[in-house]
Design an enzyme around this catalytic site. Structure first.
Site, PDB file in Angstrom:
ATOM      1  N   GLU A  36       0.850  -1.207   0.000  1.00 43.74           N
ATOM      2  CA  GLU A  36       0.000   0.000   0.000  1.00 43.74           C
ATOM      3  C   GLU A  36       0.878   1.246   0.000  1.00 43.74           C
ATOM      4  O   GLU A  36       1.952   1.265   0.593  1.00 43.74           O
ATOM      5  CB  GLU A  36      -0.903   0.017   1.246  1.00 43.74           C
ATOM      6  CG  GLU A  36      -2.051  -0.971   1.164  1.00 43.74           C
ATOM      7  CD  GLU A  36      -2.997  -0.853   2.355  1.00 43.74           C
ATOM      8  OE1 GLU A  36      -2.821   0.068   3.184  1.00 43.74           O
ATOM      9  OE2 GLU A  36      -3.896  -1.707   2.453  1.00 43.74           O
ATOM     10  N   LYS A 193      -0.761   1.021 -41.276  1.00 39.69           N
ATOM     11  CA  LYS A 193      -0.423  -0.026 -40.291  1.00 39.69           C
ATOM     12  C   LYS A 193      -1.670  -0.797 -39.873  1.00 39.69           C
ATOM     13  O   LYS A 193      -2.741  -0.237 -39.743  1.00 39.69           O
ATOM     14  CB  LYS A 193       0.194   0.670 -39.064  1.00 39.69           C
ATOM     15  CG  LYS A 193       0.478  -0.214 -37.878  1.00 39.69           C
ATOM     16  CD  LYS A 193       1.131   0.567 -36.732  1.00 39.69           C
ATOM     17  CE  LYS A 193       0.127   0.989 -35.678  1.00 39.69           C
ATOM     18  NZ  LYS A 193       0.751   1.643 -34.499  1.00 39.69           N
ATOM     19  N   SER A 224       6.435  -1.384 -27.592  1.00 42.01           N
ATOM     20  CA  SER A 224       7.247  -2.579 -27.903  1.00 42.01           C
ATOM     21  C   SER A 224       8.314  -2.257 -28.949  1.00 42.01           C
ATOM     22  O   SER A 224       9.257  -3.009 -29.134  1.00 42.01           O
ATOM     23  CB  SER A 224       6.341  -3.680 -28.445  1.00 42.01           C
ATOM     24  OG  SER A 224       5.818  -3.294 -29.706  1.00 42.01           O
ATOM     25  N   GLY A 226       7.647  -2.268 -32.070  1.00 41.62           N
ATOM     26  CA  GLY A 226       7.238  -2.953 -33.304  1.00 41.62           C
ATOM     27  C   GLY A 226       6.827  -2.000 -34.404  1.00 41.62           C
ATOM     28  O   GLY A 226       7.242  -2.152 -35.570  1.00 41.62           O
TER      29      GLY A 226
HETATM   30  C1  R5P Z   1      -0.539   3.887 -31.447  1.00 40.77           C
HETATM   31  O1  R5P Z   1      -1.553   4.376 -31.937  1.00 40.77           O
HETATM   32  C2  R5P Z   1       0.559   4.743 -30.897  1.00 40.77           C
HETATM   33  O2  R5P Z   1       0.557   6.005 -31.465  1.00 40.77           O
HETATM   34  C3  R5P Z   1       1.914   4.078 -31.086  1.00 40.77           C
HETATM   35  O3  R5P Z   1       2.157   3.962 -32.483  1.00 40.77           O
HETATM   36  C4  R5P Z   1       1.964   2.709 -30.464  1.00 40.77           C
HETATM   37  O4  R5P Z   1       1.517   2.757 -29.129  1.00 40.77           O
HETATM   38  C5  R5P Z   1       3.379   2.152 -30.523  1.00 40.77           C
HETATM   39  O5  R5P Z   1       3.342   0.860 -29.973  1.00 40.77           O
HETATM   40  P1  R5P Z   1       4.484  -0.196 -30.303  1.00 40.77           P
HETATM   41  O6  R5P Z   1       5.812   0.475 -30.076  1.00 40.77           O
HETATM   42  O7  R5P Z   1       4.208  -1.310 -29.304  1.00 40.77           O
HETATM   43  O8  R5P Z   1       4.287  -0.669 -31.701  1.00 40.77           O
END
Ligand code: R5P
Length: 313
Positions: A36, A193, A224, A226
């Site tokens: 907590e 994307k 991430s 990605g």
């Molecule tokens: C999504 O709409 C955000 O603007 C970022 O593109 C997203 O959160 C990036 O996430 P990651 O690095 O996991 O692909």
């Protein structure tokens, strides 16, 4: 004015306070044995205009509770006005029902901050501007674009004319267009994307010509990694000369830093210090951190003096 810092980003809180020529308010924010959160403000705040600086970054729930309990402590200590300063507002990506029987967590978090006793909110590059409407208290959403533009101009010096700003998804086009305009109306490209599931992204197409251009991927969040790594590969395969990414919030969860280090297509990643850089981020030669301390300090100064914040842009 008083500035209280949570534990999520003490480095940035200290920097903001020092730009303002203030010290941080004495407080103890700690955990009991069972996890907590306990907060004790160790100086008088009665009648004060208090700014609580806390990003709800990882550990998101602990940092959120620290923020809520700090606001509650300040409100019970009779602070006259409490501004929740969230350099990074976590949970922002859950801003709509993404499927049946799912929550709108960004709205719930906004309600929690208001219920805890905040009078206003100051944040940076909300994932979607409409999230301001989730709060029924005044909310200032700052843009880090000027800080990012300055770093791009420094990094590209004489070759700014060869740049192309790339939005990594359709949702980021307005943000990317604003940067392209600031850089002197350089070309804009868009990545089409697809996200088949959370934290997994696929590039379907590139809209726009990127051949022989130095591409700047501009996004609000890198999580991430990605989105950026896949987009960088796709841009290089379409003939881009180089690809670098400039992103406001470096969430960089899991193996993101490793992934970015290994991504051949991505030359560099620049993030702001809205989220405190971990040791692995600081040690990664490919990642640069730029500070938004002056931006936040100036906005805090203007709020305290009842001056315009929008004219900052
Ligand atoms: C999504 O709409 C955000 O603007 C970022 O593109 C997203 O959160 C990036 O996430 P990651 O690095 O996991 O692909």
């Amino acid at each position: 004015m008083k500035i209280l810092s949570g534990n999520s980003n003490r480095r940035l809180s200290n920097d903001i306070a020092s730009v303002l020529g203030e010290g941080l308010t004495e407080a103890e924010i700690k955990r009991f044995g069972d996890g907590e959160v306990f907060v004790e403000i160790q100086e008088n705040v009665r009648g004060e205009d208090v700014f609580v600086v806390q990003s709800t970054s990882t550990p998101a729930n602990d940092n959120l509770m620290e923020l809520l309990i700090s606001i509650d402590a300040l409100s019970r200590a009779s602070a006259s006005r409490i501004t929740a300063v969230l350099p990074y507002f976590g949970y922002a990506r859950q801003d709509r029902k993404a499927g049946p029987r799912t929550p709108i967590s960004a709205k719930l978090v906004a309600n929690l901050i208001t219920t805890a006793g905040a009078d206003r909110v100051l944040t940076v590059d909300l994932h979607a501007g409409q999230i301001q409407g989730f709060f029924d208290i005044p909310t200032d959403n700052l843009y880090a674009v000027k800080v990012i533009e300055d770093r791009i101009r420094k990094n590209y010096a004489d070759s700014v004319k060869n740049l192309c700003v790339v939005s990594p998804d359709v949702g980021g086009v307005v943000r990317a267009r604003a940067l392209a305009k600031r850089l002197g109306d350089v070309p804009l490209a868009i990545v089409d994307k697809r996200r088949p599931k959370a934290n997994v992204s696929e590039v379907m197409n590139i809209i726009g010509d990127v051949e022989n251009l130095d591409c700047i991927l501009f996004d609000d969040i890198v999580d991430s990694g990605g989105t950026l790594c896949n987009a960088a590969d796709a841009l290089m395969s379409r003939g881009a000369k180089s690809v670098a990414a400039y992103v406001t919030h470096g969430v960089l969860s899991g193996t993101a830093v490793e992934r970015i280090t290994k991504a051949d297509g991505l030359q560099k990643l620049v993030v702001t210090d809205s989220i405190e850089a971990t040791q692995s981020v600081l040690a990664c030669g490919k990642i640069e951190v730029v500070s938004i301390d002056s931006l936040l300090a100036e906005a805090i100064r203007r709020i305290a003096n009842e001056e315009s914040v929008s004219s900052l842009f």
